[in-house]
Each structure stands twice: as C-alpha cells, then as structure tokens.
Write a protein that holds these residues in place. Sequence first.
Motif, PDB file in Angstrom:
ATOM      1  N   VAL A 164      53.068  13.396  87.166  1.00  0.00           N
ATOM      2  CA  VAL A 164      53.137  13.470  85.703  1.00  0.00           C
ATOM      3  C   VAL A 164      54.519  13.951  85.263  1.00  0.00           C
ATOM      4  N   GLU A 165      54.998  15.012  85.891  1.00  0.00           N
ATOM      5  CA  GLU A 165      56.301  15.572  85.507  1.00  0.00           C
ATOM      6  C   GLU A 165      57.427  14.572  85.756  1.00  0.00           C
ATOM      7  N   THR A 166      57.391  13.895  86.912  1.00  0.00           N
ATOM      8  CA  THR A 166      58.435  12.919  87.239  1.00  0.00           C
ATOM      9  C   THR A 166      58.436  11.765  86.236  1.00  0.00           C
ATOM     10  N   THR A 167      57.245  11.290  85.861  1.00  0.00           N
ATOM     11  CA  THR A 167      57.146  10.177  84.916  1.00  0.00           C
ATOM     12  C   THR A 167      57.678  10.567  83.543  1.00  0.00           C
ATOM     13  N   ILE A 168      57.364  11.761  83.104  1.00  0.00           N
ATOM     14  CA  ILE A 168      57.851  12.239  81.803  1.00  0.00           C
ATOM     15  C   ILE A 168      59.371  12.298  81.792  1.00  0.00           C
ATOM     16  N   LYS A 169      59.934  12.836  82.866  1.00  0.00           N
ATOM     17  CA  LYS A 169      61.392  12.938  82.940  1.00  0.00           C
ATOM     18  C   LYS A 169      62.041  11.562  83.046  1.00  0.00           C
ATOM     19  N   GLU A 170      61.408  10.653  83.779  1.00  0.00           N
ATOM     20  CA  GLU A 170      61.971   9.311  83.951  1.00  0.00           C
ATOM     21  C   GLU A 170      62.132   8.598  82.615  1.00  0.00           C
ATOM     22  N   PHE A 171      61.127   8.738  81.749  1.00  0.00           N
ATOM     23  CA  PHE A 171      61.189   8.036  80.466  1.00  0.00           C
ATOM     24  C   PHE A 171      61.763   8.908  79.351  1.00  0.00           C
ATOM     25  N   GLY A 172      62.080  10.162  79.676  1.00  0.00           N
ATOM     26  CA  GLY A 172      62.753  11.030  78.724  1.00  0.00           C
ATOM     27  C   GLY A 172      61.952  11.315  77.473  1.00  0.00           C
ATOM     28  N   ALA A 182      46.739  10.489  63.744  1.00  0.00           N
ATOM     29  CA  ALA A 182      47.190  11.668  64.481  1.00  0.00           C
ATOM     30  C   ALA A 182      47.737  11.307  65.852  1.00  0.00           C
ATOM     31  N   GLY A 183      47.318  10.160  66.387  1.00  0.00           N
ATOM     32  CA  GLY A 183      47.774   9.742  67.698  1.00  0.00           C
ATOM     33  C   GLY A 183      46.969   8.547  68.161  1.00  0.00           C
ATOM     34  N   THR A 184      47.150   8.153  69.411  1.00  0.00           N
ATOM     35  CA  THR A 184      46.420   7.022  69.962  1.00  0.00           C
ATOM     36  C   THR A 184      45.919   7.372  71.357  1.00  0.00           C
ATOM     37  N   GLU A 185      44.874   6.638  71.783  1.00  0.00           N
ATOM     38  CA  GLU A 185      44.370   6.767  73.150  1.00  0.00           C
ATOM     39  C   GLU A 185      44.636   5.461  73.886  1.00  0.00           C
ATOM     40  N   ALA A 186      45.241   5.557  75.064  1.00  0.00           N
ATOM     41  CA  ALA A 186      45.528   4.376  75.869  1.00  0.00           C
ATOM     42  C   ALA A 186      44.275   3.959  76.634  1.00  0.00           C
ATOM     43  N   LEU A 187      43.860   2.671  76.488  1.00  0.00           N
ATOM     44  CA  LEU A 187      42.661   2.158  77.138  1.00  0.00           C
ATOM     45  C   LEU A 187      43.027   0.987  78.043  1.00  0.00           C
ATOM     46  N   LEU A 188      42.490   1.022  79.267  1.00  0.00           N
ATOM     47  CA  LEU A 188      42.840   0.026  80.277  1.00  0.00           C
ATOM     48  C   LEU A 188      41.960  -1.221  80.139  1.00  0.00           C
ATOM     49  N   LYS A 189      42.597  -2.411  80.208  1.00  0.00           N
ATOM     50  CA  LYS A 189      41.900  -3.696  80.189  1.00  0.00           C
ATOM     51  C   LYS A 189      42.271  -4.481  81.454  1.00  0.00           C
ATOM     52  N   TRP A 190      41.283  -5.254  81.957  1.00  0.00           N
ATOM     53  CA  TRP A 190      41.560  -6.153  83.093  1.00  0.00           C
ATOM     54  C   TRP A 190      41.102  -7.551  82.734  1.00  0.00           C
ATOM     55  N   LEU A 217      49.831   5.589  83.427  1.00  0.00           N
ATOM     56  CA  LEU A 217      50.642   6.688  82.906  1.00  0.00           C
ATOM     57  C   LEU A 217      52.067   6.226  82.603  1.00  0.00           C
ATOM     58  N   ARG A 218      52.656   5.452  83.505  1.00  0.00           N
ATOM     59  CA  ARG A 218      54.028   4.970  83.297  1.00  0.00           C
ATOM     60  C   ARG A 218      54.099   4.052  82.076  1.00  0.00           C
ATOM     61  N   THR A 219      53.115   3.138  81.958  1.00  0.00           N
ATOM     62  CA  THR A 219      53.106   2.215  80.822  1.00  0.00           C
ATOM     63  C   THR A 219      52.937   2.968  79.505  1.00  0.00           C
ATOM     64  N   ALA A 220      52.058   3.975  79.513  1.00  0.00           N
ATOM     65  CA  ALA A 220      51.839   4.771  78.303  1.00  0.00           C
ATOM     66  C   ALA A 220      53.097   5.542  77.923  1.00  0.00           C
ATOM     67  N   CYS A 221      53.754   6.154  78.916  1.00  0.00           N
ATOM     68  CA  CYS A 221      54.981   6.912  78.628  1.00  0.00           C
ATOM     69  C   CYS A 221      56.095   5.986  78.134  1.00  0.00           C
ATOM     70  N   GLU A 222      56.158   4.788  78.690  1.00  0.00           N
ATOM     71  CA  GLU A 222      57.163   3.833  78.222  1.00  0.00           C
ATOM     72  C   GLU A 222      56.903   3.460  76.768  1.00  0.00           C
ATOM     73  N   ASP A 225      46.785   4.270  92.301  1.00  0.00           N
ATOM     74  CA  ASP A 225      47.922   3.412  91.950  1.00  0.00           C
ATOM     75  C   ASP A 225      47.792   2.862  90.534  1.00  0.00           C
ATOM     76  N   VAL A 226      46.559   2.454  90.177  1.00  0.00           N
ATOM     77  CA  VAL A 226      46.356   1.932  88.820  1.00  0.00           C
ATOM     78  C   VAL A 226      46.589   3.033  87.795  1.00  0.00           C
ATOM     79  N   GLY A 227      46.103   4.251  88.097  1.00  0.00           N
ATOM     80  CA  GLY A 227      46.321   5.365  87.176  1.00  0.00           C
ATOM     81  C   GLY A 227      47.793   5.678  86.987  1.00  0.00           C
TER      82      GLY A 227
END
Length: 757
Positions: free
Chosen positions: A614-622, A538-546, A577-582, A571-573
């Motif tokens: 959030v809105e700017t990131t969504i629009k940036e990646f279309g 149905a979808g995926t969840e993005a999980l952060l690793k360091w 968000l940008r990486t997930a949208c990409e 900044d990390v968040g």
Amino acid sequence: MRSHSSRKSIVVLALVLFVCAAITPAALSAAANADALAGSSPSNILLAAAGYGLVVLVLVVAIMTIRRETRRSRELTDALQEHKDLIQIFTDGVENSAVFMLDPGGRVRNWNPGAERLHGYKARDIIGKPYAFLYPKDDIQTEKAETGIKMAGAEGRHESVGWLLRKNGSTFHARSIIRSLKGPQGDHRGYSVVTRDMTDMKQAEELLKKLSLSVEQSADLVLITDRNGKVEYVNKAVEDVTGYTRQDFMSRGMELLQSEHHSPKAYREMWNTVLSGFSFQAELTIKKKGGEQVILDEIVTPITDARGEVTHALFTASDVTPFKIMKEKLLYLTSYDELTGLPNRSLFAERMNRDRTRASKGNGTMAILAMDIDRFKYINEIYGIEAGNKVLKQVAESLSVSVSKSDTVCRLGSDEFGIILHDIQKPSDIILFVKMIMKNVPQIIMSGGEEISVTMAVGISMYPDDGKDAHTLMKNADIALSKAKGLGRNNYQFYTQDMNVGVTELVFMERRLVDALKNKEYTLTYQPYCYLSSGRVAGTEALLKWKNEEFGLVSPVKFIPMLEETGMIIDVGKWVLRTACEQIRLWDSSKYSLPMSVNLSGSQFRHEFLAEMVETTIKEFGIDPRSLTLEITESIFMKDQEFAIRVLKRLKSIGVSIAIDDFGTGYSSLSYLKKFPVDFVKIDQSFVKDVATDPDATSLVTAIINMAHSLNLKTIAEGVETEDQWKILRLLKCDMAQGYYFSPALPPQDVEKFLHE
C-alpha cells in the motif's frame, strides 16, 4: 504598671521621712536632758521612750513597705515581659496569617514576620504606607480598604473576605479582621489587622463543590451506604433511573435494589467482598418503581478511614439496558434471518459442525438438505417483492413444523433453505421426509388476489459418506441441488461422486480467471457516496468487474470467491489498488479531486507485505494517503484481533483511512470498535432497506449511528434506494450514504459527468 508601683514606693518613703523628721528633734531633746529628767516624773520618762519606739517602728514599717512594693513591681514587670513575649511568639508563628497595626490615619504602624511572609514586604518597605497599599487596583478604586477601616472604627470590628496583593503582583484570597484600638481614657489609638490566607481553603471548597456537582449531575448512578447497608446518599441519576426518591432509599434502604434475579447469597458475597476491603463488580437486574426491569453495570468500592477500616460502601453503576437490548438484537441479526426468524447461514454452519462432532463420537449419521424455491426470481419479478417475502415466510413456517426439535432449519440465502436431519437409519427415511415437506409446503399461496404456485428443489448430502466437515457437506448438497433443479420442478437428488461433473463450468471459469489479468479483462467502476446533509459527493468506492468473451459480464459473487480460494486475489487486489490510485492521481490533477475507497479481501489483509504494498503504491503515484480508504469486513477483524490491530495500526501510520464494510452481517459487536483504529462504519444494506418501514430496523440503525459517533467514527449507509430511506437516515444523523438513489457504479468519465449535475 512598673512606673506606677515605683511612684507609690517613693510616696511611702517620703511620708516615713517626714514623720521621722518631725519626731526626731523631740526624741533627741529628751535624750540630752536625761540626767535632768532622772529626777522627773515617770510620765516624762515614758514619753521619751515612746518617742524612740515610734521612730524605730516607723522605720521598720517603711522598710517593709518599700521591700514589698519593690518585689511586686518586679513581678509585674516580669509578667508584662512574658505577656509581650507570648504575643510576639503568636504573631511571629502564625504560618498563613499577618498581624500588624495601623495608626489612626490608616497607615501601617508595625509589621510582623507573618505579614512579611504573606505579603512579601519587609517592615521597612511597608511601615508608613496606607492600608490600601495591600489591595488590588480594582479595590483601591472602590476604596474597599478605607470602607473597612471606617466600619471598624464605627462598630469596633469589621471582617471581610476578598483578594489582597503580594509584592510580586500576585493576589491571594484572604479573610481580614480589623479591630479598633482604644486607650485607657477611651481615646482612639489606631487599628489592629489580622489577615489569614484562605487560598488553599477556597480552592478546596471550590474543588469540593465541583466534585459534589459532578456526582450529583453525573449520568452514572451513585449511592453511598454505611458498613451496615444504611443508605446515606443517592444522586439524582439514582432517582431518575429507579423511580424511587432519596426519602425512599433513606427509609427502606438497599432492599429497593434487590430482585428475584439475584439470590440473597449473591448479596452476601458482595458485602463480604466489600467489607474485606475489595471492590466488587457485577451486572445487576433491578425493578423500577413501576415494575420495569433495568440492567445496571455496578461497581461497589469500600471506603476506609485513617486506620484502614471499612466505614462505608460506594455504589456506582450505569444503566446498560439499551446496550443489552441492542446487543441481543445484534446477536439475533448475526445468527438469525430477519424475515423468517430462522437461523442464518453462519449459525447453520456452527450447528452443522457441532452436530457432526456428536455424530462422529456416536458413529451416527446425519443428512444435510439444501433447498430452494423453483423460479423464485420469476415470482419476485411478476408478483413483486412483497409477494416473494410472503412466499418465503410461509415456506419457512412449513419447514419448521416438519422437523423435530433436535433438527435445524435455516435460511441460507435469498430463496435457499437448509435442514440438518439427525439419526438417519437409511436413505429411504430421507426420501419419506423430503416427500413430506414437499407436501407440507403450500402448493398455492395467495397474494394480492393472485395464486402463486410454489414448488421446491432439494439436494441431499450425507455425513460421513459425502463429507466430514461442514463446508464439504454444504458444497455437495448444493451440487445435488443444482442437479435436482436441472431435472425440473419439485425434484430432489442425493449427492453422488459423478455429480462433480456438474461443476465443470465452474472449473472452466476458474481457468479463464488465470488469464483474465493478463488479458486485461478486469475493469473498475466507481460508485459515489454522498453527504446526507447536503447531497454533495463525498467520495467514491472502486468496484471490480470481470468481462470475459465466453461468459460475458460475470457477477463478482461468482468470481471473487474463486480468486480468494485460488490465491489469485493477491495479484488482482494489487492491480485494483494501483488502478484506483492512478485514478485518484488523474482526478487530483484535474478539478475532480475525490477520496476513494478500495475493498480488501481476507487473503489480502493477512498478506505479509500488505502495508508495504500500500505504501509503495501511494508513493509511486504521488497521491495523498488521506485520499485513500481501505474497506475491510468485520469478520476479518475477529479471526485474530491482535494481528488485526497490528496491521491496522501499520496501515494507519501510512496515513490511509480504514472503514468497516458490511457492518452488522458478522459479529456486529460494537464493543470491539473501540479496540480497532478505524474511521468509518458502513451500515449493511440489509438494515438500511427496512429503515423507513420497520421500527426495529430504525432502532438498530439509530443505535449503530449513535455508538459510532460516540467513538468519533463516521457512518456510511449502504444500499440507499428510496427517498424515504434517505430522509430517515438524514434525520438519524447518518453522515453519508451510497446506493442507487444517488448513483450506480459508473466509469470514470461518467463520474465526472455526475459531478457536473
């Protein structure tokens, strides 16, 4: 009637004239020979006089008769006209009725204004038309009009109810009465028709029927009494919930609903309120017929008459027993550890703050003990989870019996326990207590025929010397605990200032986090979540690793709190968000289009420009905003509900979905859900892990799913690891699930492979 009287007067006059004509000649002859008769006998004289008198008498009688008959004829004529006028007034003045006549052939002979209003036809348009002209097409085909006329002719009267036609083509519901009209000689002269518009009445009857059925079939309890409390009506729900019948309520009245949980004073207050014209609302505990308790959410509403006086009382109630039980369970789970029954970390912190406040007012001291079981991870790995749980339960029991009623024992985490001790006079008292609990905890616990060695490590901080708030006291107790564990098994340590050197590693790690984003040490993995009904992704969840060269792969449990505390999470968040949208865009451009969820921390949620980012990131990646879900823990909602609602509405206006993460670990109040514009509820894995083995866990998960569905929310179960869990959740109609049973978190390319399988 008038012509009959006139004819009678003419006959009388003719008779009078005839008599006068017969008598007059004799009288005149006698008068002419009067002189001759002078010498005649007296009898002749009398005869002549009688003749004149008779003529005069007949004339007088005739005149009086004619006058009487004329007056009577005029009175009858006036009465007849008045009767006609009254009939005309009646037929013209009936607002919703038509009154008209049919000739013997069934054609309209006259047409009153009421008929014109009702049917819309003028008299000139309808006179001469057959009665069937006023019926709908279907009734014309069945000859309903002709049948009514025939039955009226045969029986003298026929009444029918049905649909009639207006000139504009619309129909109305009417009651029609057709009467057969007879002449004086019994000859058939036609029919009278009286039609009344029953549309409003029919609608009122249907509405009343609907209301009656709605009340009778309502799931809510409905009961009506008079102002004295005599029961006049109960619906089926009252019988079903209480177990008492209508007859029971009619004979015994409201006393059936009274219980020891509510004093007579409370009932008097209720009646006084209602009889004063005000509604009364309360939670009522009653006993069913079998003795079982039921909790009702009740509203009593006064019913008034036209003068505004209270005549009846309307009781409406709903059975909230399941919700109260569920609320108590949720409250318990949010405050207590399910395995051991001890207070959890949240309740421990609350009590610590409470006790700290009391101690500060009385200039007292208290001690905070942080404890854990030595090598507990080893116990789980060697002996299994069941053995580990047995150890935890026995340790919890031993700690509970070692403290006084005013002290608090809690389970802080996996194998970590906490204790709040009061009225500490000197550190040596704590040492004696620690040695006592180390002695009380079983040194050997048997499980499955195996002997498990159990020892404890204890860290101690003191109020107010080692901290003046719960957070500092707990942190320093943990530092002391780490020091104790470093000294070997079965040790304890008091917190000292120089122990802060022991946190050097954490400080060093925090410094490395500063450069982690710049050095591209963060990565995202994606854990699929699947539909339970089909197993389809149905979808995926993005999980952060360091991953750091010095520390290796660091657990999010360690570094994310640091990001939160230092503010670097913003900044990390943003990077997450940008990486997930990409990645969403990359998958959208291929055949692997998948929705994705991204976690928001408390700091991110409270950030002033979150929605804009959030809105700017969504629009940036279309990307389509509907492909992005933002996950927020329920504790974030509760800190400032009005603020949370504003932020969520702003995010929803962008088009993204909202999920409540880890549901059940915070406030867990389902009543809050309807306030927030959310789309998904993620059931915490602590509930899911026992759903296939623990009936209470099953009931709780069932309640969460049902309540979420009632609010049109989708449910996602977290931490599904076994087939049994999957089967149970599917039977409970949970919508989706994620966990190792389906897949661990994967790199993007492995997600694509997983989709192929």
